[in-house]
Design an enzyme around this catalytic site. Structure first.
Site, PDB file in Angstrom:
ATOM      1  N   TYR A  17       0.807  -1.223   0.000  1.00  0.00           N
ATOM      2  CA  TYR A  17       0.000   0.000   0.000  1.00  0.00           C
ATOM      3  C   TYR A  17       0.841   1.274   0.000  1.00  0.00           C
ATOM      4  O   TYR A  17       0.283   2.374  -0.006  1.00  0.00           O
ATOM      5  CB  TYR A  17      -0.932   0.010   1.214  1.00  0.00           C
ATOM      6  CG  TYR A  17      -1.929  -1.114   1.216  1.00  0.00           C
ATOM      7  CD1 TYR A  17      -3.011  -1.120   0.341  1.00  0.00           C
ATOM      8  CD2 TYR A  17      -1.791  -2.192   2.089  1.00  0.00           C
ATOM      9  CE1 TYR A  17      -3.925  -2.157   0.332  1.00  0.00           C
ATOM     10  CE2 TYR A  17      -2.697  -3.238   2.092  1.00  0.00           C
ATOM     11  CZ  TYR A  17      -3.759  -3.211   1.220  1.00  0.00           C
ATOM     12  OH  TYR A  17      -4.664  -4.239   1.215  1.00  0.00           O
ATOM     13  N   HIS A  22      -4.714   6.271  -1.337  1.00  0.00           N
ATOM     14  CA  HIS A  22      -5.395   6.143  -0.041  1.00  0.00           C
ATOM     15  C   HIS A  22      -4.429   6.360   1.122  1.00  0.00           C
ATOM     16  O   HIS A  22      -4.863   6.546   2.260  1.00  0.00           O
ATOM     17  CB  HIS A  22      -6.030   4.755   0.055  1.00  0.00           C
ATOM     18  CG  HIS A  22      -7.363   4.732   0.735  1.00  0.00           C
ATOM     19  ND1 HIS A  22      -8.167   5.844   0.897  1.00  0.00           N
ATOM     20  CD2 HIS A  22      -8.059   3.700   1.303  1.00  0.00           C
ATOM     21  CE1 HIS A  22      -9.285   5.503   1.517  1.00  0.00           C
ATOM     22  NE2 HIS A  22      -9.240   4.216   1.783  1.00  0.00           N
ATOM     23  N   PHE A  76      -5.346  -0.882   9.543  1.00  0.00           N
ATOM     24  CA  PHE A  76      -6.029  -0.712   8.271  1.00  0.00           C
ATOM     25  C   PHE A  76      -7.077   0.397   8.388  1.00  0.00           C
ATOM     26  O   PHE A  76      -7.570   0.705   9.469  1.00  0.00           O
ATOM     27  CB  PHE A  76      -6.631  -2.022   7.748  1.00  0.00           C
ATOM     28  CG  PHE A  76      -5.575  -2.968   7.231  1.00  0.00           C
ATOM     29  CD1 PHE A  76      -5.109  -2.849   5.940  1.00  0.00           C
ATOM     30  CD2 PHE A  76      -5.032  -3.942   8.062  1.00  0.00           C
ATOM     31  CE1 PHE A  76      -4.111  -3.700   5.467  1.00  0.00           C
ATOM     32  CE2 PHE A  76      -4.038  -4.792   7.596  1.00  0.00           C
ATOM     33  CZ  PHE A  76      -3.570  -4.668   6.296  1.00  0.00           C
ATOM     34  N   ASN A  78     -10.220   0.975   7.725  1.00  0.00           N
ATOM     35  CA  ASN A  78     -11.564   0.824   8.280  1.00  0.00           C
ATOM     36  C   ASN A  78     -11.585   0.702   9.795  1.00  0.00           C
ATOM     37  O   ASN A  78     -12.654   0.792  10.403  1.00  0.00           O
ATOM     38  CB  ASN A  78     -12.252  -0.404   7.669  1.00  0.00           C
ATOM     39  CG  ASN A  78     -12.520  -0.225   6.190  1.00  0.00           C
ATOM     40  OD1 ASN A  78     -12.228   0.818   5.611  1.00  0.00           O
ATOM     41  ND2 ASN A  78     -13.078  -1.245   5.569  1.00  0.00           N
ATOM     42  N   ASN A 124     -14.158   5.927   5.278  1.00  0.00           N
ATOM     43  CA  ASN A 124     -14.231   4.873   6.291  1.00  0.00           C
ATOM     44  C   ASN A 124     -13.293   5.104   7.466  1.00  0.00           C
ATOM     45  O   ASN A 124     -13.602   4.729   8.598  1.00  0.00           O
ATOM     46  CB  ASN A 124     -13.949   3.512   5.656  1.00  0.00           C
ATOM     47  CG  ASN A 124     -15.072   3.048   4.757  1.00  0.00           C
ATOM     48  OD1 ASN A 124     -16.233   3.380   4.991  1.00  0.00           O
ATOM     49  ND2 ASN A 124     -14.750   2.297   3.722  1.00  0.00           N
TER      50      ASN A 124
END
EC number: 3.1.1.29
Length: 201
Positions: A17, A22, A76, A78, A124
């Protein structure tokens, strides 16, 4: 420990990532720490990296001697609120002393907005923080990443910035660091005036 507040960069952990859209909040948190280390090498203190829930540092000179915590949740996106709630509970930081750095689909790359409280724009990470802290009264630095032409949002936000975007991303990070400094030194009104005026090309 005398603290002025908590700065939280949002993103997803793991090499897969790194440098994705993001993770722009992570990238700005890293840029902030790098800049403070550059100007005052001994001003950044690690309070634990590689923990189960977050990496955490204390940054001393942001407001001329007082200290801010800088965190990157490792739970993460969320579940970002798990880390934020744990830090705020341990260090007794109220929601109104939190600044969250996050990517924003509704703004183009090169634009950023400072916002206090209010709606969560379907993000989120913000939803998780609001749920776990029981409040929406935290500050946000919204970092534009633009919207995909095809409408495939998940693949877009988890994709990396293109080579033609790298120079613009660096300028955004520089302006973001300055915006955070203004917030820490002068407060939300001054930060809003500076950050919301940015239109980086």
């Amino acid at each position: 420990m005398n603290l002025d507040g908590l700065i939280v960069g949002l993103g997803n952990p793991g090499k897969e990532y790194e440098n994705t859209r993001h993770n722009l909040g992570f990238m700005l948190a890293d840029a902030l720490l790098d800049e403070v280390r550059r100007t005052a090498p001994h001003a950044v203190t690690s309070l634990g990296t590689g923990k189960k829930k977050y990496d955490l540092w204390k940054c001393a000179p942001l407001t001329g001697g007082s200290s801010w915590l800088v965190a990157k949740p490792l739970t993460f996106m969320n579940r970002s609120g798990d880390a934020v709630a744990h830090i705020c509970g341990f260090y007794r930081i109220p929601p109104e002393k939190i600044l969250v750095l996050h990517d924003e689909l509704d703004l183009p790359l090169g634009r950023m907005k400072f916002k206090t409280a209010g709606g969560l724009a379907g993000h989120n990470g913000l939803k998780s923080i609001a749920e776990r802290t029981g409040s929406k009264d935290f500050h946000r630095l919204r970092l534009g990443i633009g919207k995909p032409q095809s409408g495939q949002t998940t693949g877009y936000v988890l994709g990396r910035f293109g080579k033609d975007e790298q120079a613009l991303v660096e300028k955004v990070l520089q302006a973001g660091v300055e915006g955070i400094r203004i917030f820490a030194q002068q407060g939300a009104v001054a930060a809003t005036q500076f950050i919301n005026a940015q239109d980086i090309q």
